[in-house]
Design an enzyme around this catalytic site. Sequence first.
Site: not given
Ligand code: 5RP
Length: 220
Positions: A29-30, A81-84, A94, A103
Amino acid sequence: MTQDELKQQVAMAAIEYVVPDTYIGVGTGSTANFFIDELAKIKGKIKGAVASSEATAERLKGHGIPVLELNSVDEMSVYIDGADEADAGLNLIKGGGGALTREKIVLAVAKQFVCIADDSKKVDVLGKFPLPIEVIPMARSYVAREVVKRFGGEPVLREGFTTDNGNVILDIHGLEITDPVAMETELNSIVGVVTNGLFAARNADIFLCGTANGVETIKA
Ligand code: 5RP
């Protein structure tokens, strides 16, 4: 501060959690991309990285960071890692980028999970962000019906998207997730579901949350 600046800030803070001379797991993700760019600056300090998606593997390799197959790594110090969405108990949604299954698998091997995100991802109750479920293509309609029967919500097929594993994603809109562990477990019991985007049975250990006043460190 822009959202990208907040992401950059947490990416830099996450470097503190990289354990020298170990393998680490890297998300997708970003926000994870900002982290990869920071990791490149200290790449000589780690043995290598395991990627949670093809996109992440490409970015790591582009920086000259050694990328290993998960099957050749039996221990990982940390997964970053990131998250939504993240709730107060550090349960996460996620999979916005569709990489949820890899992931979750990479995370399973890691000792610690450090989640990095800007403060827009903090919620009281999970579910405003549509919950992604990776599904074997032939089971798509069956799984959608089962989800509605058991939990309500509105499943929407992610159009034109195939996961790195060759599957499809159903995004479930309109859920209010008050018991994320129970929902994660039950969703995974539906035949045809590969995995779902709730990271609650194994949640984050640490959430580095980017705010206008700096990085807040939240522990589970
Ligand atoms: C990808 C994910 C990402 O961690 C999640 O979508 C967050 O993305 P971003 O850092 O672009 O907001 O789970 O599958």
